[in-house]
Write an enzyme that holds these catalytic residues in place. Structure first.
Site, PDB file in Angstrom:
ATOM      1  N   SER A 178     103.046  53.685 106.881  1.00  0.00           N
ATOM      2  CA  SER A 178     101.751  54.269 106.549  1.00  0.00           C
ATOM      3  C   SER A 178     101.291  55.348 107.508  1.00  0.00           C
ATOM      4  O   SER A 178     100.241  55.932 107.325  1.00  0.00           O
ATOM      5  CB  SER A 178     100.691  53.161 106.503  1.00  0.00           C
ATOM      6  OG  SER A 178     100.623  52.505 107.751  1.00  0.00           O
TER       7      SER A 178
ATOM      8  N   LEU B  82     100.608  54.632 110.642  1.00  0.00           N
ATOM      9  CA  LEU B  82      99.688  53.958 111.557  1.00  0.00           C
ATOM     10  C   LEU B  82     100.438  53.330 112.725  1.00  0.00           C
ATOM     11  O   LEU B  82      99.930  52.462 113.407  1.00  0.00           O
ATOM     12  CB  LEU B  82      98.899  52.874 110.817  1.00  0.00           C
ATOM     13  CG  LEU B  82      98.001  53.382 109.695  1.00  0.00           C
ATOM     14  CD1 LEU B  82      97.530  52.227 108.832  1.00  0.00           C
ATOM     15  CD2 LEU B  82      96.814  54.146 110.258  1.00  0.00           C
TER      16      LEU B  82
ATOM     17  N   SER C 183     103.307  51.508 112.628  1.00  0.00           N
ATOM     18  CA  SER C 183     103.766  50.146 112.386  1.00  0.00           C
ATOM     19  C   SER C 183     105.048  49.863 113.159  1.00  0.00           C
ATOM     20  O   SER C 183     105.252  48.739 113.633  1.00  0.00           O
ATOM     21  CB  SER C 183     103.979  49.907 110.890  1.00  0.00           C
ATOM     22  OG  SER C 183     104.842  50.876 110.329  1.00  0.00           O
ATOM     23  N   SER C 184     105.931  50.854 113.331  1.00  0.00           N
ATOM     24  CA  SER C 184     107.181  50.617 114.058  1.00  0.00           C
ATOM     25  C   SER C 184     106.902  50.316 115.523  1.00  0.00           C
ATOM     26  O   SER C 184     107.521  49.422 116.120  1.00  0.00           O
ATOM     27  CB  SER C 184     108.126  51.812 113.920  1.00  0.00           C
ATOM     28  OG  SER C 184     107.574  52.975 114.499  1.00  0.00           O
ATOM     29  N   ALA C 185     105.983  51.047 116.143  1.00  0.00           N
ATOM     30  CA  ALA C 185     105.636  50.776 117.539  1.00  0.00           C
ATOM     31  C   ALA C 185     104.980  49.407 117.677  1.00  0.00           C
ATOM     32  O   ALA C 185     105.238  48.678 118.643  1.00  0.00           O
ATOM     33  CB  ALA C 185     104.707  51.863 118.076  1.00  0.00           C
TER      34      ALA C 185
ATOM     35  N   ASP D 261     101.815  56.238 120.619  1.00  0.00           N
ATOM     36  CA  ASP D 261     101.661  55.051 119.782  1.00  0.00           C
ATOM     37  C   ASP D 261     101.617  53.769 120.611  1.00  0.00           C
ATOM     38  O   ASP D 261     100.686  52.956 120.499  1.00  0.00           O
ATOM     39  CB  ASP D 261     102.802  54.973 118.771  1.00  0.00           C
ATOM     40  CG  ASP D 261     102.803  56.151 117.820  1.00  0.00           C
ATOM     41  OD1 ASP D 261     101.780  56.843 117.731  1.00  0.00           O
ATOM     42  OD2 ASP D 261     103.841  56.388 117.172  1.00  0.00           O
TER      43      ASP D 261
END
Length: 431
Positions: free
Chosen positions: A148, A150, A152-154, A197
Site C-alpha cells: 500500500s 505504507l 509494510s515491508s519495513a 521507513d
C-alpha cells in the site's frame, strides 16, 4: 502517552490463542510484536540523498505473535498468505537478489512472505550476533493494506528482528534495529531505499512528528502544541489521517522506477559537486550546498534538473512543515503536503494515473487540509490530513468519486476499507 486504540485486546487475544495452539504452549507465554505502518507527510524521496524527512506512525500495522521454539527451528504462519515458513537460525542466510541488478526486483509477497524472516536473520548474522533460539510465530496485518505504500515491508522486517532478538535475549537499541532493517532492504533484497521507513517505525512517539536527518542520522520529535489542559485530547480532535486505496497492487509502469530515480539523483549530485569544485565528495544531493545548486543548476540535463529541484524544494517544505506542526497550524501543514505531492509528480516524475486521480479527488474532499501519495505512487494509496469533524464525510466523498473514474480498480476494494480514517500511532514494541 495517549490511549492506544491499536491493537485491541480482542486482536491480541486472538493472536495469542493461535500461537498457543501452534506451539502447544500456554497463552501467557506468547509475546506480541506491534510494528506500525508509517506515513511520510513531508520529505518524500529525499531520504536516500541524506535529506531531512518527516514521518509518523498510524494505528494500523503488523502484529507478530511468537514464543521461543526451544531449539534452533523457526516455524511461521501468516494471516494473509498460505503455507508455512520453516528454517533454522543456525543456517547461514545469503542475499536473495543481486544488488547490481536491482531494477528487476519484484518481490512476490504470496510466495516470498517467509523470506522477510530470513532477511532478519541475515541482518543479525551479518553483525556477528549469536542466535541459538528460533521462534514459533504467527504474523498478520490489516486487510487490504499490504503493498500500500505504507512501509509494510519495513514493518514486517522490524517485527521479525524484534521477535528474534527477544527470543535470544539480545539487547538492541532502536538505532541498531534501523541499521539491521536497512540491511534487510539494501543487502538482502538489493533495494536502494534509505532509512526513513524503519526510522519512523522505531523512533516515533504518539502524536509527534519525527524529524530525521538521513545524512547525520540525528533525529528529534516535534510535539504538537498544548492546546488546553487536555492537550492530547485537543489535538486528536484537530485532525485525522485519511488513507484512500487505489486497488493497484503491482507497478503499472515499464519504467525501472524507484532505483532509476535514485541513480538520477546521484548523477545530478555528481555534476553539481564537480561544478562547485567538490568532486571528491560522495555524490549525494545533501552534499551539495543550496548556493552551489542555485549557481550551477542550469548545467543539469532536464531529467537531472527535475530530480535536484524536487530535492531542494522538498527540504524547504520539510523545514516549514516542522514550524507549522509545532504551532498547531495543521491547515498550513496540509498545504505543504499537497505541494510535496505535486513536486513528486512533476519533478520526481512518479505516480500512475489512478493514484494521480485519487490524489485530485482527495484535494476536493470536504475538510481535507492536504494530500499526497504514500510511497512512490505507482501502486497502493494516497494519504491526507483531514479535519476531524469532516473525516467521515470526506471518506464517503472519496469512495464515491473514485468509483466514477476507476470503476474496475474500485471494484477490487472492500467498500469498508477502501478509505480508512486513522489516528497517529506509537513506535514498535513488544507486548
Amino acid at each position: 502517552m495517549g490511549e492506544w486504540s491499536w491493537p485491541s485486546e480482542a486482536q491480541l487475544n486472538g493472536i495469542r490463542q493461535t500461537v498457543s495452539e501452534m506451539a502447544g504452549r500456554g497463552i501467557e507465554d506468547v509475546r506480541v510484536v506491534v510494528s506500525p505502518y508509517r506515513i511520510c507527510p513531508l520529505g518524500a524521496h529525499i531520504d536516500h540523498q541524506g535529506g531531512t524527512v518527516s514521518a509518523m506512525t498510524i494505528n494500523k500495522g503488523i502484529l507478530l505473535g511468537f514464543v521461543p521454539s526451544g531449539d534452533t527451528q523457526v516455524i511461521l504462519r501468516s494471516g494473509q498468505f498460505k503455507g508455512e515458513a520453516r528454517f533454522r537460525v543456525d543456517e547461514v542466510q545469503c542475499p536473495r537478489k543481486n544488488a547490481n541488478d536491482a531494477s528487476k526486483i519484484e518481490i512476490d509477497e504470496e510466495s516470498d512472505w517467509g523470506s522477510y524472516a530470513r532477511g532478519a536473520l541475515y541482518a543479525l548474522q551479518s553483525r556477528q550476533n549469536s542466535l541459538v533460539q528460533g521462534i514459533i510465530g504467527y504474523i498478520i496485518g490489516p486487510e487490504g493494506m499490504d503493498s500500500s505504500g505504507l512501509s509494510s515491508s519495513a514493518a514486517v522486517g522490524v517485527a521479525y528482528l524484534m521477535a528474534l532478538e527477544t527470543a535470544n535475549n539480545l539487547a538492541v537499541s532502536p538505532e541498531e534495529n534501523i541499521e539491521y532493517d536497512r540491511l534487510i532492504e539494501n543487502e538482502f533484497w538489493g533495494l536502494r531505499n534509505g532509512i526513513l521507513d524503519q526510522s519512523a517505525i522505531l523512533l516515533s512517539s504518539y502524536g509527534c512528528l519525527l524529524c530525521m536527518n538521513c545524512k547525520t542520522k540525528e533525529h528529534k520529535l516535534i510535539h504538537p502544541p498544548k492546546l488546553g489542559e487536555n492537550h492530547e485530547t485537543e489535538w486528536q480532535k484537530a485532525y485525522k489521517i485519511l488513507l484512500a486505496f487505489s486497488g493497484l497492487k503491482h507497478n503499472l509502469t515499464v519504467n525501472p522506477g524507484y532505483n532509476c530515480r535514485v541513480a538520477e539523483c546521484r548523477e545530478a549530485a555528481a555534476v553539481l559537486l564537480h561544478a562547485s569544485g567538490d568532486g571528491a565528495a560522495e555524490p549525494l544531493l545533501s552534499n551539495v550546498e543550496p548556493e552551489a545548486y542555485q549557481t550551477h543548476k542550469h548545467i543539469l540535463e532536464p531529467n537531472l534538473a527535475k530530480r535536484a529541484e524536487h530535492y531542494f524544494s522538498e527540504n524547504m517544505r520539510v523545514s516549514k512543515g516542522f514550524e507549522a506542526w509545532a504551532s498547531g497550524r495543521f491547515e498550513d501543514f496540509g498545504t505543504l503536503i499537497s505541494e510535496s505531492g505535486l513536486s513528486s509528480i512533476q519533478n520526481y516524475e512518479c505516480g500512475s494515473e489512478p493514484l494521480i486521480q485519487l490524489r485530485q479527488i482527495l484535494l476536493r474532499a470536504p475538510g481535507v487540509f492536504g494530500a499526497r501519495f504514500s510511497g512512490a505512487g505507482f501502486r497502493g494509496c494516497c494519504v491526507a490530513l483531514v479535519d476531524t469533524d469532516h473525516a467521515a464525510e470526506a471518506a464517503t466523498f472519496v469512495r464515491e468519486e473514485y468509483n466514477k473514474v476507476q470503476p474496475e480498480l474500485a471494484s477490487l476494494l472492500n467498500p469498508d476499507t477502501a478509505v480508512m480514517i486513522c489516528e497517529a500511532g506509537d513506535s514498535a514494541r513488544v507486548i
